[in-house]
Structure formats: C-alpha cells, structure tokens
Enzyme design. Structure first.
Site, PDB file in Angstrom:
ATOM      1  N   PRO A  89       0.825  -1.219   0.000  1.00  0.00           N
ATOM      2  CA  PRO A  89       0.000   0.000   0.000  1.00  0.00           C
ATOM      3  C   PRO A  89       0.858   1.269   0.000  1.00  0.00           C
ATOM      4  O   PRO A  89       0.372   2.335  -0.379  1.00  0.00           O
ATOM      5  CB  PRO A  89      -0.807  -0.099   1.301  1.00  0.00           C
ATOM      6  CG  PRO A  89      -0.769  -1.541   1.683  1.00  0.00           C
ATOM      7  CD  PRO A  89       0.536  -2.062   1.171  1.00  0.00           C
ATOM      8  N   GLU A 116       0.108  -7.721   8.467  1.00  0.00           N
ATOM      9  CA  GLU A 116       0.365  -6.276   8.504  1.00  0.00           C
ATOM     10  C   GLU A 116       1.403  -5.839   7.483  1.00  0.00           C
ATOM     11  O   GLU A 116       1.543  -4.654   7.205  1.00  0.00           O
ATOM     12  CB  GLU A 116       0.803  -5.849   9.898  1.00  0.00           C
ATOM     13  CG  GLU A 116      -0.316  -5.885  10.923  1.00  0.00           C
ATOM     14  CD  GLU A 116      -1.579  -5.178  10.453  1.00  0.00           C
ATOM     15  OE1 GLU A 116      -1.517  -3.966  10.239  1.00  0.00           O
ATOM     16  OE2 GLU A 116      -2.617  -5.850  10.300  1.00  0.00           O
ATOM     17  N   ARG A 154      -0.887  -9.082 -21.248  1.00  0.00           N
ATOM     18  CA  ARG A 154      -1.692  -8.755 -22.430  1.00  0.00           C
ATOM     19  C   ARG A 154      -0.984  -7.801 -23.377  1.00  0.00           C
ATOM     20  O   ARG A 154      -1.432  -7.627 -24.514  1.00  0.00           O
ATOM     21  CB  ARG A 154      -3.072  -8.240 -22.020  1.00  0.00           C
ATOM     22  CG  ARG A 154      -3.044  -6.978 -21.212  1.00  0.00           C
ATOM     23  CD  ARG A 154      -4.382  -6.752 -20.534  1.00  0.00           C
ATOM     24  NE  ARG A 154      -5.481  -6.809 -21.497  1.00  0.00           N
ATOM     25  CZ  ARG A 154      -5.691  -5.918 -22.456  1.00  0.00           C
ATOM     26  NH1 ARG A 154      -4.853  -4.905 -22.572  1.00  0.00           N
ATOM     27  NH2 ARG A 154      -6.692  -6.039 -23.273  1.00  0.00           N
ATOM     28  N   ASP A 169      -7.109  -0.004 -26.648  1.00  0.00           N
ATOM     29  CA  ASP A 169      -7.761  -0.050 -25.348  1.00  0.00           C
ATOM     30  C   ASP A 169      -7.816   1.299 -24.667  1.00  0.00           C
ATOM     31  O   ASP A 169      -7.026   2.177 -24.943  1.00  0.00           O
ATOM     32  CB  ASP A 169      -6.983  -0.974 -24.408  1.00  0.00           C
ATOM     33  CG  ASP A 169      -7.445  -2.396 -24.544  1.00  0.00           C
ATOM     34  OD1 ASP A 169      -8.509  -2.597 -25.121  1.00  0.00           O
ATOM     35  OD2 ASP A 169      -6.718  -3.275 -24.066  1.00  0.00           O
TER      36      ASP A 169
HETATM   37  C1  9D3 Z   1      -5.465  -3.211   8.017  1.00  0.00           C
HETATM   38  C2  9D3 Z   1      -3.974  -3.096   7.916  1.00  0.00           C
HETATM   39  N1  9D3 Z   1      -3.580  -1.748   7.499  1.00  0.00           N
HETATM   40  C3  9D3 Z   1      -3.356  -0.935   8.713  1.00  0.00           C
HETATM   41  C4  9D3 Z   1      -3.617   0.507   8.426  1.00  0.00           C
HETATM   42  C5  9D3 Z   1      -2.359  -1.784   6.729  1.00  0.00           C
HETATM   43  C6  9D3 Z   1      -2.397  -2.752   5.602  1.00  0.00           C
HETATM   44  C7  9D3 Z   1      -1.525  -3.816   5.576  1.00  0.00           C
HETATM   45  C8  9D3 Z   1      -1.572  -4.722   4.535  1.00  0.00           C
HETATM   46  C9  9D3 Z   1      -3.304  -2.601   4.579  1.00  0.00           C
HETATM   47  C10 9D3 Z   1      -3.351  -3.512   3.524  1.00  0.00           C
HETATM   48  C11 9D3 Z   1      -2.486  -4.583   3.531  1.00  0.00           C
HETATM   49  C12 9D3 Z   1      -2.535  -5.552   2.402  1.00  0.00           C
HETATM   50  N2  9D3 Z   1      -2.441  -4.881   1.110  1.00  0.00           N
HETATM   51  C13 9D3 Z   1      -1.500  -5.141   0.239  1.00  0.00           C
HETATM   52  O1  9D3 Z   1      -0.670  -5.994   0.473  1.00  0.00           O
HETATM   53  C14 9D3 Z   1      -1.442  -4.364  -0.980  1.00  0.00           C
HETATM   54  C15 9D3 Z   1      -2.317  -3.346  -1.495  1.00  0.00           C
HETATM   55  C16 9D3 Z   1      -3.502  -2.731  -0.982  1.00  0.00           C
HETATM   56  O2  9D3 Z   1      -4.037  -3.059   0.092  1.00  0.00           O
HETATM   57  N3  9D3 Z   1      -4.083  -1.769  -1.726  1.00  0.00           N
HETATM   58  C17 9D3 Z   1      -3.593  -1.365  -2.918  1.00  0.00           C
HETATM   59  N4  9D3 Z   1      -2.488  -1.882  -3.438  1.00  0.00           N
HETATM   60  C18 9D3 Z   1      -1.863  -2.863  -2.723  1.00  0.00           C
HETATM   61  S1  9D3 Z   1      -0.451  -3.625  -3.178  1.00  0.00           S
HETATM   62  C19 9D3 Z   1      -0.399  -4.591  -1.863  1.00  0.00           C
END
Ligand code: 9D3
Length: 270
Positions: A89, A116, A154, A169
């Site tokens: 994220p 996490e 793709r 696209d």
């Molecule tokens: C509920 C946990 N969060 C605390 C604020 C942090 C968190 C940790 C791990 C939120 C999401 C994740 C898992 N997400 C991914 O591994 C992830 C992701 C995403 O959640 N949204 C957009 N792109 C990606 S790339 C990997």
C-alpha cells in the site's frame, strides 16, 4: 518473459492465471509464471513465516529470513536484469505506463504480502521498487500482483487474438473507451447511435474518437492534464461539448486545469 511471484497463496495466483488472456499467453509459452511459497523456505517444524511486531500492536509481520530465501529462489528463475517488486500500500501507484515498462523487461519478481506487511528490512535490502494498485485496502498483495501480471501479459506480442486491440484499449492512447453497442438495434426503448449502423467507417471512427474525448473530459479530466493533443482532437472535443450543451465549462480548460480541484464535481454523463 519469466515472472516469479512470491506468495503464501500460490493456488489462488495459479487459478487466476489459468484462465482468459493470461491462461492463453502462458499456454502459448509467451511467458512463464512461477510461484514461490515462503512457507517452503521456513526452517522450523511449524513452517513459520510471521511473528509479532516489535513495539506491540495488532497483527503479524512477515519475517525476514523465510521471505528473503523465497525471494532469492524466485530470482534464480528470472533472467539477469529482472527487478524485484514488492506489492505494498506504500508503493508507487501502478498504471499503464509502468505496465508498458515492465513488458519490456526479460522478467521480474513480484512479492505479495499478507498480515500487517513485511519486516521493513526486506524492503530496504531486497526491493528494487514498491507498487500499489490504488487507494483501497486489500487483504494481501496477491490481487495486486495479479493485476500487474494481467496488465503486463496482455501487452506481450501474441498474447491477444487481435494484435491491434491492446493499442486501442482504454489508456492505450491515454483516453477512456468509447461506448459499445450490439444487437438488437433497439432495446428497452433505446436506439443505437445512427452513425454506427450507417456503414460510413470514417464517420464511425470519428464518432468513436469524439466520444472517447468527451467521456474522458467528463469523467477523468486528470487524464487530459498532460495530454499531447493530436491533430483535430480539440475540435472534436469542442463538438462533443456543444452537442451535450457543455459549452459553459465553468472556467475549466481542456487539459483539466483551471478548476478541476476547485469546482463542484461534474456530471457523470447524463
Ligand atoms: C489493516 C492493515 N492496514 C493498517 C492501516 C495496513 C495494511 C496492511 C496490509 C493494509 C493492507 C495490507 C494488504 N495490502 C496489500 O498488500 C497491498 C495493497 C492494498 O491493500 N491496496 C492497494 N495496493 C496494494 S499492493 C499490496
């Protein structure tokens, strides 16, 4: 192209890649995708890959050693010059330009997290790059990794039936797609735009481009902000706006600047 995916859910990743355009690309040998499960690189009887966070708090953190070994194993199946990309994220937002870049590499390794997230030292020591797929919360990196792999596969020559369709696209030319219609010609009291059944292929191409420009202006003005406007495009967009009584644009410019972040949200196509 050789793609490696490090994931605690290899079955999930494999199942998704077995179908559709991806399944066909992989069956044709245009690319190979291997999965590596960090649990297979744990050393204890419980095959532990996660542990409690230092400093306390909820959730679990992916441990350095089993992940590092899994990443090394995945890298050994990918040609030299392949990058190691963590899905996170906190990463840079994945988009079509990044998909295009990745499609030119001999291969890469995607690392999907769960819980996490990763021990920070994994990012520091082993990530060439971190990618996010958008501002929403997923349960793990697998769905994000699948989005990246799908978008890249793709683009590879031979992956699509029709070689021209990748370029046509949405986003291929930086615009949203035009509307599409199929039979019947009238349904639910709604007619197909007459130009599409008129047989004038130049007029159809022009109409489609105008729709793509107009819909992008209405729905995603941000996509027009840095646009390298092609010959005749601004006139086509003018025409669309006039036809939709949108000539009073409230000071908004063609390129989305001027008021996109100041004004009330615009109409989502009547
Ligand atoms: C509920 C946990 N969060 C605390 C604020 C942090 C968190 C940790 C791990 C939120 C999401 C994740 C898992 N997400 C991914 O591994 C992830 C992701 C995403 O959640 N949204 C957009 N792109 C990606 S790339 C990997």
């Amino acid at each position: 192209m050789q793609i490696g995916i490090v994931t605690l859910f290899p079955q999930m990743v494999r199942a998704a890649l077995d179908v559709g355009v991806c399944g066909r690309a992989l069956n044709r040998g245009i690319a190979t995708v291997s999965t590596t499960d960090p649990r297979d690189h744990a050393t204890d009887v419980h095959r532990t890959v996660d542990d409690r966070p230092f400093g306390g708090g909820p959730g679990m953190v992916l441990k350095y050693e089993p992940l590092a070994r899994a990443i090394a194993a995945a890298r050994s199946n990918v040609p030299e010059g392949g990058r190691t990309i963590f899905l996170s994220p906190q990463g840079r937002r994945f988009d079509q330009a990044i998909a295009n870049e990745l499609s030119r590499l001999p291969g890469f390794v995607l690392v999907a997290g769960r819980y996490e997230g990763f021990d920070e030292r994994l990012h520091e020591a082993l990530a060439d790059e971190e990618l996010s797929v958008g501002d929403f919360v997923l349960s793990g990196g697998e769905v994000a990794a699948l989005a990246v792999v799908d978008a890249v596969l793709r683009l590879l020559p031979g992956a699509l039936g029709d070689e021209t369709s990748a370029a046509q696209d949405s986003f291929g030319d930086g615009l949203l797609d035009c509307p599409h219609y199929t039979r019947p010609e009238v349904v639910a009291g709604r007619m197909v735009p007459a130009v599409l059944v008129g047989g004038d292929h130049a007029a159809i191409a022009r109409w489609r481009r105008k729709q793509a420009l107009g819909r992008t202006w209405l729905r995603r003005p941000d996509l027009l902000a840095g646009r390298d406007w092609k010959q005749g495009e601004k006139a086509l967009l003018e025409e669309y706006l006039a036809e939709h009584n949108l000539t009073d644009n409230g000071g908004r410019n063609f390129d989305g600047t001027g008021c996109a972040h100041e004004r009330e949200p615009g109409p989502i196509l009547k």
